[in-house]
Design a protein around this motif. Sequence first.
Motif, short mmCIF file in Angstrom:
data_model
loop_
_atom_site.label_atom_id
_atom_site.label_comp_id
_atom_site.label_asym_id
_atom_site.label_seq_id
_atom_site.Cartn_x
_atom_site.Cartn_y
_atom_site.Cartn_z
N THR A 151 0.81 -1.37 -0.06
CA THR A 151 -0.07 0.08 -0.05
C THR A 151 0.95 1.14 -0.06
O THR A 151 1.89 1.29 0.88
CB THR A 151 -0.74 0.03 1.26
N LEU A 190 1.66 4.71 1.24
CA LEU A 190 1.38 5.52 2.05
C LEU A 190 1.72 7.10 2.11
O LEU A 190 0.73 8.00 2.27
CB LEU A 190 2.38 5.12 3.68
N ARG A 233 -0.28 12.26 0.67
CA ARG A 233 -1.03 11.25 0.95
C ARG A 233 -2.06 11.08 -0.01
O ARG A 233 -2.85 11.65 -0.66
CB ARG A 233 -1.64 11.22 2.27
N ASN A 275 -6.98 8.13 -2.95
CA ASN A 275 -7.50 7.06 -2.53
C ASN A 275 -6.45 5.87 -2.42
O ASN A 275 -5.34 5.98 -2.79
CB ASN A 275 -8.30 6.65 -4.02
N GLU A 276 -6.89 4.92 -1.42
CA GLU A 276 -5.85 3.90 -1.41
C GLU A 276 -5.31 3.32 -2.66
O GLU A 276 -5.92 3.07 -3.25
CB GLU A 276 -6.46 2.74 -0.20
N THR A 277 -3.91 3.20 -2.61
CA THR A 277 -3.41 2.59 -3.98
C THR A 277 -2.46 1.35 -3.42
O THR A 277 -1.64 1.75 -2.49
CB THR A 277 -2.59 3.65 -4.54
N LYS A 278 -2.85 0.45 -4.03
CA LYS A 278 -1.81 -0.79 -4.10
C LYS A 278 -1.26 -1.31 -5.20
O LYS A 278 -1.60 -1.03 -6.34
CB LYS A 278 -2.78 -2.36 -3.41
N TYR A 282 0.98 -4.18 -7.00
CA TYR A 282 1.11 -5.74 -6.97
C TYR A 282 2.25 -6.03 -7.87
O TYR A 282 2.75 -5.41 -8.83
CB TYR A 282 -0.13 -6.39 -7.42
N VAL A 301 6.14 3.03 1.22
CA VAL A 301 5.00 1.59 1.44
C VAL A 301 4.91 0.74 2.42
O VAL A 301 5.90 0.59 3.23
CB VAL A 301 5.30 1.27 -0.09
#
Length: 370
Positions: A150, A152, A194, A197-200, A202, A239
């Motif tokens: 994620t 941060l 920041r 939206n939450e970003t991941k 992979y 992250v």
Amino acid sequence: MKALFITPSYQCDNVTGFEVNYDGPCEANMPNEATKCRGLYQMVAWAVGGKGERYPVDVGFPFGGKSGLYTVLIEMHYDNPDEMTGLTDSSGIRLYYTQTERKFKASLFAVGHTVVPSTLFLPRGESAINVVALCPAECTQAGIPDEGVTVLYTLLHTHLAGRSIRLRHFRGGKELPDIDRNDNYDFNYQTTVRPVNETKIYPGDVVMAECTYSTIGRSVNIYGGLGTSDEMCVAYMIVYPAMPLQYCFSEVPRSKFNAFVDQTFKKEWAQYKGESQQEIIDGLNTLNLSHPDARLAYYQYQEYAERSLLCLAGSSFLLPYGTKATLPQDFGPLPTEEPLNSCEASTSGDESLKAFGWFPLLAVLVAVQQ
């Protein structure tokens, strides 16, 4: 001193048997063992205008104790183009710690263009030059855990010629929303952001840092380097959970730059000065892109799809040195939608593969109590 440029802080896990309380130039008298710290486990990156970071209560960087990391190296980068003497600086960085272990361990992830004059090359007098730094699927597959990480915080970074930066994100051949974007970049106001939206990210994802520069008003070309009047293109991310991958840097292959230089001097778009790197730069400084063929050749070089990579876990290669990768097929120009972190228009003035980066002037090395 014109500007305090950037302050990386590194952790070291293999530095023993030397005096750690060193304070002085990085290239001159630093103990040999201490040089092992540079590039390992980077914790912090600060630039002009930054206000610092406060992590969530369940996230932190591990050091001391059972982590195996007992030494912290802080680098201070200065720019003193007028070579003024007698200057004293009181800048510093304050790290807060707790003995309570956090649920998630964080790490720093940097995507950028190699910082060398022979590949990061911006001709003078251009209103918009686009430079792309690629972190391909092969690198994220090698260095990001299966569950992903994620994002941060982000910190987007160029120098004075930078006008906008995007941190783009691709998965399965499709482009996702930008991780971060600043269409009104100002060197004097660089701060961590920041994500809205939450970003991941992979394993197998593609991440690109895209920097746009203006060299209008410059009397000479601009090259990759650490000085404020040189240029960089890099996006830092904090992250979690911590992952092996730390640095993903790329460049147009040196062979393509050399071919462009040979063509430039053969066609007499610039005056040949000699074969050393400095002589080549002196010659390229006479290049004028007003000639349409010279302009076309430069932008064909800059937009070349294949890139050479540095995919690193600290100072260890995750992929073989110089691995090649290509830009995503649907890579295109900057779209016109609103940026994620819009602000007032920029008021910034126009005022060097293995060794891609940081050569500061001062280091402070301290031990962390075990």
